[in-house]
Design a protein around this motif. Structure first.
Motif, mmCIF file in Angstrom:
data_model
loop_
_atom_site.group_PDB
_atom_site.id
_atom_site.type_symbol
_atom_site.label_atom_id
_atom_site.label_comp_id
_atom_site.label_asym_id
_atom_site.label_seq_id
_atom_site.Cartn_x
_atom_site.Cartn_y
_atom_site.Cartn_z
ATOM 1 N N SER A 101 0.850 -1.198 0.000
ATOM 2 C CA SER A 101 0.000 0.000 0.000
ATOM 3 C C SER A 101 0.881 1.242 0.000
ATOM 4 O O SER A 101 1.522 1.556 1.002
ATOM 5 C CB SER A 101 -0.912 -0.006 1.230
ATOM 6 O OG SER A 101 -1.704 -1.169 1.268
ATOM 7 N N ARG B 219 -3.529 1.684 -3.037
ATOM 8 C CA ARG B 219 -4.272 1.525 -1.792
ATOM 9 C C ARG B 219 -3.600 2.318 -0.671
ATOM 10 O O ARG B 219 -2.387 2.308 -0.529
ATOM 11 C CB ARG B 219 -4.334 0.047 -1.404
ATOM 12 C CG ARG B 219 -5.093 -0.232 -0.122
ATOM 13 C CD ARG B 219 -5.066 -1.739 0.180
ATOM 14 N NE ARG B 219 -5.792 -2.037 1.389
ATOM 15 C CZ ARG B 219 -5.266 -1.984 2.622
ATOM 16 N NH1 ARG B 219 -3.973 -1.651 2.774
ATOM 17 N NH2 ARG B 219 -5.981 -2.262 3.685
ATOM 18 N N ALA C 47 -11.725 -7.000 -5.272
ATOM 19 C CA ALA C 47 -10.866 -5.866 -5.613
ATOM 20 C C ALA C 47 -10.661 -5.861 -7.119
ATOM 21 O O ALA C 47 -10.427 -6.915 -7.732
ATOM 22 C CB ALA C 47 -9.521 -5.951 -4.902
ATOM 23 N N ASP D 115 -14.487 -0.140 1.494
ATOM 24 C CA ASP D 115 -13.586 -1.100 2.124
ATOM 25 C C ASP D 115 -14.249 -1.854 3.265
ATOM 26 O O ASP D 115 -13.576 -2.487 4.073
ATOM 27 C CB ASP D 115 -12.323 -0.404 2.627
ATOM 28 C CG ASP D 115 -12.623 0.703 3.640
ATOM 29 O OD1 ASP D 115 -13.809 0.888 4.003
ATOM 30 O OD2 ASP D 115 -11.673 1.390 4.061
ATOM 31 N N GLU E 179 -13.256 -2.840 -3.774
ATOM 32 C CA GLU E 179 -12.261 -1.777 -3.826
ATOM 33 C C GLU E 179 -11.678 -1.682 -5.233
ATOM 34 O O GLU E 179 -11.711 -2.653 -6.002
ATOM 35 C CB GLU E 179 -11.130 -2.021 -2.823
ATOM 36 C CG GLU E 179 -11.569 -1.906 -1.369
ATOM 37 C CD GLU E 179 -10.391 -1.765 -0.431
ATOM 38 O OE1 GLU E 179 -9.569 -0.844 -0.650
ATOM 39 O OE2 GLU E 179 -10.278 -2.564 0.511
ATOM 40 N N TRP F 27 -8.003 -0.603 -7.005
ATOM 41 C CA TRP F 27 -6.613 -0.238 -6.776
ATOM 42 C C TRP F 27 -5.901 -0.092 -8.116
ATOM 43 O O TRP F 27 -6.071 -0.913 -9.015
ATOM 44 C CB TRP F 27 -5.867 -1.319 -5.971
ATOM 45 C CG TRP F 27 -6.482 -1.652 -4.653
ATOM 46 C CD1 TRP F 27 -7.196 -0.824 -3.844
ATOM 47 C CD2 TRP F 27 -6.432 -2.925 -3.983
ATOM 48 N NE1 TRP F 27 -7.594 -1.488 -2.704
ATOM 49 C CE2 TRP F 27 -7.150 -2.781 -2.761
ATOM 50 C CE3 TRP F 27 -5.860 -4.151 -4.289
ATOM 51 C CZ2 TRP F 27 -7.292 -3.830 -1.857
ATOM 52 C CZ3 TRP F 27 -6.002 -5.199 -3.388
ATOM 53 C CH2 TRP F 27 -6.707 -5.035 -2.189
#
Length: 282
Positions: A47, A98, A172, A208, A214, A216
Motif C-alpha cells: 500500500s 491503496r 478488488a 472497504d 475496492e 486499486w
C-alpha cells in the motif's frame, strides 16, 4: 461467458456513452490473450497511496518493494533447494494505490491475496521474516488455514512479531497504471477507474467494508500491449474460496459486464481472458 452474453456495448461504442482510448496507443489486437500471463499462487500488494512508481519497483532501496522482492527470491530459492531443485509456484509482487487504513507507518501496510490478510508496519528489515510468516507454503503442500482465518492476530516469525488482520471486502479491481513502465497503461487506467467507480457507486458496493468492492491502481503486471490490464480478485468468505481473473484489452464499456459477470456471478468473459491465479477454479 462470451461478451455477447453480457452488457458490454456494441463495437464501437458511441463516444457519448463511454470514452475511447487514443488511437496512438497502439494496443495489440492480434496476439491471443489466453496464457499471456504466468501462473502464480499469491499476490503481495504494498500500500503506497501512489498511482505511478519507478520503472522497476524493486530498484530503489528506500522502498519496501526492493527488499520484499529480494526476500521472495531468496525464500523461493530455499524452497527449491529443500525440494531437490523442483520449481515452486510464482509470487506476484506489486505496488498499489491503496492507502493504509487507520495507520500511518513508519513501515508499510501489505495485503496478501488470496489469503486476504493485511499486515501492518512491515519494514525492510522484516522482509525475510515476512516470507516465513505469510508466504511459505504449509508443510503438507496446502494453504496454512491458521493464517487464512486471521481476524486480528499477532503472527511470529524469526525475531519479528507482525500484527495482521482480515481484509474485509469481497472483491478488488486492480488496474495497471504504471506510466513510468509503459504509457499505454498510464493512459487507459484513469478512464477505466472512472467507469468502474461510477458503476460501483451506482450499485452502492464501492468501499472497504465487508462485502464491498475496492479499486486499486497497481504497478507492472506484464502485457502492457494488451492495455487496459485488469485483475479481478473475488472471494466467497463463507465458502472460503477465491479467484483472481486477469483481463486484457479492457475498455470502459466493459466495466459493467466485469462487475455483473465476474464480481457478482463468478463468470469469466472469454474474449478478455488472459488467465487466472492458481486455484481459482476446481
Amino acid at each position: 461467458i462470451s461478451s455477447q452474453d453480457c452488457n458490454a456495448c456494441p463495437t464501437p461504442c458511441k463516444d457519448e456513452e463511454h470514452p475511447h482510448y487514443p488511437s496512438y496507443l497502439k494496443i495489440d489486437h492480434e496476439l491471443p490473450l489466453l496464457h499471456s500471463m504466468k501462473p502464480y499462487i499469491r499476490h503481495v500488494l504494498i500500500s503506497t497511496g501512489q498511482d505511478d512508481w519507478d520503472a522497476h519497483i524493486d530498484s530503489d532501496p528506500t522502498q519496501l518493494a526492493h527488499h520484499m522482492q529480494k526476500a521472495i527470491d531468496a525464500g523461493q530459492q530455499r524452497l527449491r533447494d529443500e525440494n531437490g531443485g523442483k520449481d515452486v509456484p510464482r509470487i506476484v509482487l506489486t505496488n498499489s494505490s491503496r492507502k493504509a487504513e487507520t495507520w500511518d507507518g513508519p513501515g508499510w501496510q501489505v495485503v496478501i491475496l488470496p489469503d486476504q490478510i493485511v499486515v501492518n508496519d512491515v519494514t525492510p528489515e522484516q522482509c525475510d521474516d515476512f516470507f516465513e510468516a505469510f508466504l511459505r507454503p504449509a508443510k503438507d503442500g496446502g494453504q496454512d488455514s491458521s493464517k487464512v482465518s486471521i481476524s486480528t492476530a499477532s503472527v511470529h516469525a524469526g525475531s519479528t512479531t507482525f500484527l495482521a488482520h482480515r481484509w474485509l471486502p469481497k472483491s478488488a479491481i486492480m488496474i495497471c497504471s504504471h506510466g513510468k513502465r509503459d504509457n499505454r497503461c498510464a493512459k487507459t487506467a484513469p478512464l477505466l477507474k472512472k467507469q468502474f467507480l461510477q458503476y460501483l457507486r451506482q450499485k452502492d458496493i464501492y468501499g472497504d467494508a465487508e462485502g464491498d468492492v475496492e479499486i486499486w491502481l497497481v504497478s507492472h503486471i506484464g502485457g502492457h500491449k494488451f492495455a487496459g490490464n485488469v485483475i479481478v480478485h473475488r472471494s466467497e468468505p463463507e465458502e472460503k474460496t477465491s479467484m483472481a481473473i486477469w483481463y486484457g484489452r479492457v475498455e470502459p464499456c466493459h466495466a459493467t459486464a466485469i462487475v455483473e459477470a465476474t464480481i457478482e456471478r463468478g463468470e469469466v468473459i472469454r474474449e478478455l481472458y488472459r488467465g487466472a491465479m492458481l486455484g481459482s477454479f476446481d
